[in-house]
Design a protein around this motif. Structure first.
Motif, PDB file in Angstrom:
ATOM      1  N   ALA A   7       0.845  -1.198   0.000  1.00  0.00           N
ATOM      2  CA  ALA A   7       0.000   0.000   0.000  1.00  0.00           C
ATOM      3  C   ALA A   7       0.880   1.247   0.000  1.00  0.00           C
ATOM      4  CB  ALA A   7      -0.906   0.001   1.224  1.00  0.00           C
ATOM      5  N   LYS A   8       1.961   1.207   0.775  1.00  0.00           N
ATOM      6  CA  LYS A   8       2.874   2.356   0.837  1.00  0.00           C
ATOM      7  C   LYS A   8       3.487   2.622  -0.524  1.00  0.00           C
ATOM      8  CE  LYS A   8       4.871   2.765   5.411  1.00  0.00           C
ATOM      9  NZ  LYS A   8       5.980   2.188   6.145  1.00  0.00           N
ATOM     10  N   GLN A   9       3.851   1.523  -1.206  1.00  0.00           N
ATOM     11  CA  GLN A   9       4.498   1.692  -2.514  1.00  0.00           C
ATOM     12  C   GLN A   9       3.550   2.336  -3.512  1.00  0.00           C
ATOM     13  OE1 GLN A   9       6.503  -1.661  -4.034  1.00  0.00           O
ATOM     14  NE2 GLN A   9       8.258  -1.227  -2.738  1.00  0.00           N
ATOM     15  N   ILE A  10       2.257   1.912  -3.458  1.00  0.00           N
ATOM     16  CA  ILE A  10       1.291   2.512  -4.377  1.00  0.00           C
ATOM     17  C   ILE A  10       1.158   4.001  -4.061  1.00  0.00           C
ATOM     18  CG2 ILE A  10      -1.151   2.576  -5.017  1.00  0.00           C
ATOM     19  CD1 ILE A  10      -1.186  -0.435  -4.773  1.00  0.00           C
ATOM     20  N   ALA A  11       1.064   4.324  -2.763  1.00  0.00           N
ATOM     21  CA  ALA A  11       0.930   5.723  -2.366  1.00  0.00           C
ATOM     22  C   ALA A  11       2.137   6.523  -2.849  1.00  0.00           C
ATOM     23  CB  ALA A  11       0.806   5.817  -0.855  1.00  0.00           C
ATOM     24  N   HIS A  12       3.332   5.942  -2.693  1.00  0.00           N
ATOM     25  CA  HIS A  12       4.554   6.615  -3.101  1.00  0.00           C
ATOM     26  C   HIS A  12       4.534   6.837  -4.623  1.00  0.00           C
ATOM     27  CE1 HIS A  12       8.661   7.827  -3.042  1.00  0.00           C
ATOM     28  NE2 HIS A  12       8.986   6.895  -3.922  1.00  0.00           N
ATOM     29  N   HIS A  13       4.098   5.791  -5.337  1.00  0.00           N
ATOM     30  CA  HIS A  13       4.050   5.868  -6.792  1.00  0.00           C
ATOM     31  C   HIS A  13       3.090   6.976  -7.224  1.00  0.00           C
ATOM     32  CE1 HIS A  13       4.456   4.412 -10.833  1.00  0.00           C
ATOM     33  NE2 HIS A  13       3.165   4.560 -10.968  1.00  0.00           N
ATOM     34  N   ASN A  14       1.910   7.047  -6.516  1.00  0.00           N
ATOM     35  CA  ASN A  14       0.921   8.061  -6.869  1.00  0.00           C
ATOM     36  C   ASN A  14       1.437   9.473  -6.630  1.00  0.00           C
ATOM     37  OD1 ASN A  14      -0.914   6.257  -7.760  1.00  0.00           O
ATOM     38  ND2 ASN A  14      -2.117   6.209  -5.876  1.00  0.00           N
ATOM     39  N   THR A  15       2.139   9.688  -5.507  1.00  0.00           N
ATOM     40  CA  THR A  15       2.649  11.049  -5.270  1.00  0.00           C
ATOM     41  C   THR A  15       3.725  11.377  -6.299  1.00  0.00           C
ATOM     42  OG1 THR A  15       3.750   9.994  -3.410  1.00  0.00           O
ATOM     43  CG2 THR A  15       2.333  11.855  -2.887  1.00  0.00           C
ATOM     44  N   GLU A  16       4.534  10.380  -6.648  1.00  0.00           N
ATOM     45  CA  GLU A  16       5.569  10.623  -7.659  1.00  0.00           C
ATOM     46  C   GLU A  16       4.928  11.013  -8.997  1.00  0.00           C
ATOM     47  OE1 GLU A  16       8.601   7.654  -8.916  1.00  0.00           O
ATOM     48  OE2 GLU A  16       9.048   7.660  -6.780  1.00  0.00           O
ATOM     49  N   PHE A  17       3.860  10.290  -9.355  1.00  0.00           N
ATOM     50  CA  PHE A  17       3.155  10.570 -10.606  1.00  0.00           C
ATOM     51  C   PHE A  17       2.554  11.973 -10.570  1.00  0.00           C
ATOM     52  CE2 PHE A  17      -1.051  10.793 -12.584  1.00  0.00           C
ATOM     53  CZ  PHE A  17      -0.685  10.675 -13.917  1.00  0.00           C
ATOM     54  N   GLU A  18       1.894  12.309  -9.443  1.00  0.00           N
ATOM     55  CA  GLU A  18       1.258  13.627  -9.315  1.00  0.00           C
ATOM     56  C   GLU A  18       2.305  14.739  -9.408  1.00  0.00           C
ATOM     57  OE1 GLU A  18      -1.801  14.682  -9.423  1.00  0.00           O
ATOM     58  OE2 GLU A  18      -2.547  12.624  -9.603  1.00  0.00           O
ATOM     59  N   THR A  19       3.456  14.534  -8.736  1.00  0.00           N
ATOM     60  CA  THR A  19       4.510  15.558  -8.774  1.00  0.00           C
ATOM     61  C   THR A  19       5.001  15.748 -10.206  1.00  0.00           C
ATOM     62  OG1 THR A  19       5.218  14.700  -6.653  1.00  0.00           O
ATOM     63  CG2 THR A  19       6.734  16.205  -7.722  1.00  0.00           C
ATOM     64  N   PHE A  20       5.230  14.619 -10.892  1.00  0.00           N
ATOM     65  CA  PHE A  20       5.728  14.689 -12.270  1.00  0.00           C
ATOM     66  C   PHE A  20       4.726  15.454 -13.144  1.00  0.00           C
ATOM     67  CE2 PHE A  20       6.373  12.539 -16.501  1.00  0.00           C
ATOM     68  CZ  PHE A  20       7.623  13.064 -16.742  1.00  0.00           C
ATOM     69  N   LYS A  21       3.461  15.036 -13.073  1.00  0.00           N
ATOM     70  CA  LYS A  21       2.411  15.664 -13.898  1.00  0.00           C
ATOM     71  C   LYS A  21       2.308  17.163 -13.592  1.00  0.00           C
ATOM     72  CE  LYS A  21      -2.518  15.579 -13.889  1.00  0.00           C
ATOM     73  NZ  LYS A  21      -3.728  14.860 -13.487  1.00  0.00           N
ATOM     74  N   THR A  22       2.227  17.504 -12.304  1.00  0.00           N
ATOM     75  CA  THR A  22       2.059  18.913 -11.921  1.00  0.00           C
ATOM     76  C   THR A  22       3.257  19.747 -12.373  1.00  0.00           C
ATOM     77  OG1 THR A  22       1.013  18.035  -9.944  1.00  0.00           O
ATOM     78  CG2 THR A  22       1.473  20.387  -9.934  1.00  0.00           C
ATOM     79  N   GLU A  23       4.470  19.216 -12.117  1.00  0.00           N
ATOM     80  CA  GLU A  23       5.666  20.022 -12.451  1.00  0.00           C
ATOM     81  C   GLU A  23       5.843  20.170 -13.960  1.00  0.00           C
ATOM     82  OE1 GLU A  23       9.300  19.864 -10.368  1.00  0.00           O
ATOM     83  OE2 GLU A  23       8.382  19.078  -8.538  1.00  0.00           O
ATOM     84  N   ILE A  24       5.536  19.099 -14.704  1.00  0.00           N
ATOM     85  CA  ILE A  24       5.676  19.182 -16.168  1.00  0.00           C
ATOM     86  C   ILE A  24       4.691  20.210 -16.719  1.00  0.00           C
ATOM     87  CG2 ILE A  24       5.319  17.906 -18.361  1.00  0.00           C
ATOM     88  CD1 ILE A  24       7.976  17.179 -16.968  1.00  0.00           C
ATOM     89  N   LEU A  25       3.428  20.130 -16.271  1.00  0.00           N
ATOM     90  CA  LEU A  25       2.423  21.073 -16.792  1.00  0.00           C
ATOM     91  C   LEU A  25       2.758  22.506 -16.388  1.00  0.00           C
ATOM     92  CD1 LEU A  25      -0.903  19.072 -16.399  1.00  0.00           C
ATOM     93  CD2 LEU A  25       0.281  19.684 -18.514  1.00  0.00           C
ATOM     94  N   LYS A  26       3.219  22.681 -15.164  1.00  0.00           N
ATOM     95  CA  LYS A  26       3.571  24.028 -14.682  1.00  0.00           C
ATOM     96  C   LYS A  26       4.698  24.602 -15.553  1.00  0.00           C
ATOM     97  CE  LYS A  26       4.863  26.217 -10.404  1.00  0.00           C
ATOM     98  NZ  LYS A  26       5.677  25.869  -9.247  1.00  0.00           N
ATOM     99  N   GLY A  27       5.717  23.779 -15.788  1.00  0.00           N
ATOM    100  CA  GLY A  27       6.878  24.247 -16.546  1.00  0.00           C
ATOM    101  C   GLY A  27       6.559  24.526 -18.013  1.00  0.00           C
ATOM    102  N   LEU A  28       5.660  23.721 -18.592  1.00  0.00           N
ATOM    103  CA  LEU A  28       5.385  23.885 -20.029  1.00  0.00           C
ATOM    104  C   LEU A  28       4.334  24.952 -20.319  1.00  0.00           C
ATOM    105  CD1 LEU A  28       5.599  20.240 -21.425  1.00  0.00           C
ATOM    106  CD2 LEU A  28       7.346  22.009 -21.349  1.00  0.00           C
ATOM    107  N   THR A  29       3.665  25.431 -19.271  1.00  0.00           N
ATOM    108  CA  THR A  29       2.681  26.487 -19.511  1.00  0.00           C
ATOM    109  C   THR A  29       3.229  27.864 -19.095  1.00  0.00           C
ATOM    110  OG1 THR A  29       1.663  25.825 -17.411  1.00  0.00           O
ATOM    111  CG2 THR A  29       0.605  25.020 -19.407  1.00  0.00           C
ATOM    112  N   ARG A  30       4.525  27.881 -18.732  1.00  0.00           N
ATOM    113  CA  ARG A  30       5.169  29.158 -18.414  1.00  0.00           C
ATOM    114  C   ARG A  30       5.500  29.897 -19.699  1.00  0.00           C
ATOM    115  NH1 ARG A  30      10.218  28.669 -14.422  1.00  0.00           N
ATOM    116  NH2 ARG A  30      11.160  29.099 -16.427  1.00  0.00           N
ATOM    117  N   GLU A  31       5.732  31.195 -19.572  1.00  0.00           N
ATOM    118  CA  GLU A  31       6.140  32.005 -20.734  1.00  0.00           C
ATOM    119  C   GLU A  31       7.400  31.392 -21.374  1.00  0.00           C
ATOM    120  OE1 GLU A  31       5.075  35.445 -21.447  1.00  0.00           O
ATOM    121  OE2 GLU A  31       6.568  35.602 -23.076  1.00  0.00           O
TER     122      GLU A  31
END
Ligand code: AVI
Length: 322
Positions: A7-31
């Motif tokens: 269960a911990k591994q899934i949770a860890h995987h999910n936060t890693e995925f969320e961080t990746f998605k959020t940071e990629i979208l944030k960076g690519l929508t910048r000026e």
């Protein structure tokens, strides 16, 4: 594997995925579009980086090893009190071995690495080669706060080894904050061995990041492969090219991915538009002059004891004292 760990591994995987998605979208929508260089180092990216270190144009790795092996007597003499070696990054490499083989007082070796796989390889190999040294791997992101394990060795002198000029991938202010945080883990008289790439002629610098075999290009473009694998997207990797150059005003190599055409791509339902020639900035690699290394050390509350260098003054191995 028990269910709690799972269960911990899934949770860890999910936060890693969320961080990746959020940071990629944030960076690519910048000026000015941006992807953090930490995302370059997935499994494939780390393998490609290993290949980079063997390229003829990438002088850094072999020059640093040559500096260490050319100064063995000096190292033996100057590190007589050293009992513990702590390495930031995984240390299966020749460079670590040079230190472990030649500093006879080392009783404990602590490699710190974000990747548990890399770490367990290192620990296994080094335990075999150095049965008298206590090897304790710490799986942690060393750019975040971490603590050192209790060192059995009555650590007379701790030495932190940070090779490879990875310090150059930090923004200059971040580099100071990072070194200050390492300094805070050390006591007076402890030391740091810091590998730093020096400012030099532009052709040599640019060749190191634009190799003939195209490995650096593959390393850079691999982050697009990662986006395609991990996120919902219609991104066409072929529509981007590797672009790397020395920015002499900032004193850094910049790595970018350049759009070959006007295009709009969708990532996780978000539309991102590129003009032909527009880039995504993926990495900075700062180069330091002798005076800048001195300032960096001082601002981080270290004293720069000695700078070892090669005959062509391409690279520096700096000995800092806490
Ligand atoms: C890990 N780091 C020190 C490398 C560098 O030279 O800045 C990363 C790299 N990027 C492209 N080539 C090598």
């Amino acid at each position: 594997m028990n269910s709690i760990t799972y269960a911990k591994q899934i949770a860890h995987h999910n936060t890693e995925f969320e961080t990746f998605k959020t940071e990629i979208l944030k960076g690519l929508t910048r000026e000015r579009k941006y992807i953090s260089s930490k995302f370059l180092y997935d499994k494939k990216g780390s393998q490609l980086f290993e290949k980079i270190t063997e390229l003829p144009e990438y002088y850094q790795t072999r020059t640093e090893a040559t500096i260490l092996s050319g100064n063995i007597e000096w190292l033996k003499d100057s590190f007589q009190k050293t009992t513990a070696l702590i390495e930031l990054g995984s240390g299966s490499s020749t460079k670590t071995r040079i230190l472990l083989e030649n500093i006879p007082g080392i009783q404990a070796y602590v490699p710190i690495d974000i990747s548990p796989e890399m770490l367990s390889n290192t620990v296994d190999q080094l335990k075999k080669s150095f049965p008298n040294i206590q090897v304790t791997g710490v799986s942690a992101d060393y750019t975040e706060a971490f603590s050192l394990p209790d060192l059995d060795a009555d650590a007379e002198q701790k030495v932190v080894f940070f090779p490879g000029s990875t310090i150059g991938n930090f923004e200059p202010e971040e580099a100071i904050r990072f070194l200050q945080s390492i300094r805070a883990l050390l006591g007076t008289g402890d030391r740091m061995i810091l590998g730093v790439d020096r400012k030099k002629d532009i052709d040599t610098l640019e060749a190191a990041y634009n190799d003939q075999a195209g490995i650096t290009a593959a390393f850079n473009k691999n982050v697009l492969t990662r986006i395609k694998r991990e996120l919902e997207t219609d991104l066409d990797i072929q529509a981007f090219s590797h672009y790397s150059f020395y920015n002499s005003t900032a004193g850094r190599i910049e790595m970018h991915l350049r759009s070959k055409k006007d295009q709009t791509i969708s990532i996780e339902g978000e539309s991102i538009t590129f003009k032909k020639g527009e880039t995504i900035h993926t990495e900075n690699s700062y180069k330091y002059s002798e005076a800048e290394i001195e300032t960096l050390s001082r601002k981080s509350s270290f004293t720069l004891m000695t700078t070892l260098s090669d005959a062509d003054r391409q690279f520096s191995v700096c000995i800092l004292e806490a």
